[in-house]
Motif scaffolding. Structure first.
Motif, short mmCIF file in Angstrom:
data_model
loop_
_atom_site.label_atom_id
_atom_site.label_comp_id
_atom_site.label_asym_id
_atom_site.label_seq_id
_atom_site.Cartn_x
_atom_site.Cartn_y
_atom_site.Cartn_z
N ALA A 72 8.19 -0.14 -8.09
CA ALA A 72 9.34 -1.05 -7.97
C ALA A 72 10.32 -0.65 -6.87
N HIS A 73 10.17 0.56 -6.32
CA HIS A 73 11.28 1.09 -5.51
C HIS A 73 11.57 0.26 -4.26
N ASP A 74 10.58 -0.46 -3.76
CA ASP A 74 10.82 -1.22 -2.53
C ASP A 74 10.87 -2.74 -2.75
N LEU A 75 10.97 -3.17 -3.99
CA LEU A 75 10.93 -4.62 -4.27
C LEU A 75 12.04 -5.39 -3.55
N THR A 78 0.84 -1.20 0.00
CA THR A 78 0.00 0.00 0.00
C THR A 78 0.88 1.26 0.00
N HIS A 79 2.02 1.17 0.65
CA HIS A 79 2.97 2.31 0.60
C HIS A 79 3.37 2.59 -0.86
N SER A 80 3.73 1.55 -1.59
CA SER A 80 4.17 1.74 -2.97
C SER A 80 3.06 2.33 -3.83
N ALA A 108 8.30 11.83 -3.67
CA ALA A 108 6.94 11.31 -3.48
C ALA A 108 6.96 10.23 -2.39
N ASP A 109 8.03 9.45 -2.36
CA ASP A 109 8.23 8.44 -1.33
C ASP A 109 8.22 9.10 0.05
N GLU A 110 8.95 10.19 0.16
CA GLU A 110 9.05 10.89 1.45
C GLU A 110 7.69 11.48 1.86
MG MG Z 1 9.54 3.69 0.09
#
Ligand code: MG
Length: 376
Positions: free
Chosen positions: A96-99, A67-69, A190-192
């Motif tokens: 994909a950033h947290d895969l 859900t974060h992604s 956007a992640d932050e």
């Molecule tokens: Mg992240």
């Protein structure tokens, strides 16, 4: 399909493209294809059962890495559209950033990095790239997902210089000290925005932090009082959501306006100008100060809360013991993860791949299969 993009956005037909050449698809852009490949990957489905801050089984409503992604992708896309950047690329990088994240959040990575010290260490960003470049098994023609260079570049947010040297094209910018695409810069922020806002929500939901504490944080306090003035007497979840909506909007609007101005000042004409210039996607200085205070608050009061510390202790013990068991005897590993050459460093990397790929609950089960006498 990309005619609405600004000249400084990432275009599919510019740059190195895919490592293994493929013919273009008639109905989807290259970055849409990347996004689709990521969504259909095994590693993506595992994100559902990996910890963001709270362990997956602690409650059904807390964020998970999945859900974060999705939240990062949503926030990133809407900002990208305002800046006429490539939304499809932003979405692909966000999903994909947290895969490559281990089970149990950051502690899992820290422990695995410690265990892997003699064999080159472990970095979750690098692992995300390893997942899409090597570990996914979906295609007959190649290992991994064969993503576009710009997608891989966006996934590799940070990287040590020694690892960068090994990586070739995608590591080069860490050696040259140049910038990635604006889409990569934007997804990073956007992640932050996503984790700052959703960790407040999850922190309040869990009862580990309170509104009274948050009221002391200037940025949150300001928005909270704005909500109280607009809706006198509003309490509970609605008051929290009203405040968090405003928080996301304030951060996103500030980022768009500040970046628009910086882009106008730098006037890049192409992605090459972007790469060779200063970072252009930024918050304003006052917003950066507000966001930093908020992050500091979350670190001190949520990420270092004693109950979270206890969870971290258990998780670190579990990951350390999993690694120790497999390092002591590779015959305990499923056959796919045994290194046929017997090379110690390659074997260690396969152990890291196996552990990093585990969901929280799989790691807990695997640990008890190895260490509990009750479990067979
Ligand atoms: Mg992240």
């Amino acid at each position: 399909m990309e005619e609405f993009l600004a000249p400084y956005a990432a275009h599919s037909d510019e740059g190195p493209g895919r490592r293994c050449e493929e013919t273009a698809h008639a109905s989807r852009s290259q970055f849409q294809r990347d996004r689709d490949r990521i969504i259909h990957s095994t590693a993506f489905r595992r994100l559902e059962y990996k910890t963001q801050v709270f362990l997956n089984h602690e409650g059904d409503l807390f964020r998970t890495r999945l859900t974060h992604s999705l939240e990062v992708a949503q926030i990133g896309r809407s900002m990208a559209r305002n800046l006429r950047l490539n939304e499809d690329l932003v979405e692909a990088v966000a999903l994909a950033h947290d895969l490559g994240h281990t089970p149990f959040g950051h502690v899992g990575q820290d422990v695995l990095n410690e265990c892997m010290q003699p064999h080159g260490g472990f970095e979750h960003n690098l692992q995300s790239l390893r997942v899409v470049d090597h570990l996914e098994e979906q295609y007959g023609a190649f290992d991994g997902l064969n993503l576009m260079f710009a997608t891989r570049e966006g996934i590799l947010k940070h990287c040590s210089v020694s690892n960068a040297r090994e990586l070739g094209d995608v590591g080069q910018r860490f050696l040259d000290k140049t910038q990635p695409s604006l889409e990569a810069q934007l997804t990073n922020l956007a992640d932050e925005i996503a984790y700052n806002s959703h960790d407040i929500d999850d922190g309040l939901r869990s009862g580990l932090i309170t509104i009274e504490q948050l009221d002391e944080v200037a940025f949150f306090g300001r928005l909270w009082r704005e909500v109280q003035a607009t809706f006198p007497g509003l309490t509970g979840r609605r008051a929290i959501y009203e405040t968090l909506r405003r928080l996301i909007t304030a951060l996103a609007d500030d980022l768009i306006a500040t970046s628009q101005q910086r882009i106008a000042d730098a006037a890049p004409r192409s992605i090459d100008d972007v790469r060779n210039g200063p970072p252009l996607i930024r918050f304003s200085d006052p917003m950066r100060a507000d966001a930093t205070e908020l992050k500091r608050f979350l670190r001190a009061n949520l990420y270092r809360h004693y109950k979270v510390n206890r969870m971290r202790l258990k998780a670190s013990r579990m990951v350390r013991e999993l690694y120790a068991a497999f390092a002591a005897d590779a015959q305990l590993l499923p056959p796919d993860y045994r290194e046929p050459s017997g090379d110690a460093t390659k074997q260690a990397r396969r152990i890291a791949d196996y552990i990093a790929g585990m969901t929280d609950r799989y790691a807990i089960r695997e640990h008890s299969r190895l260490y509990s006498l009750e479990e067979l």
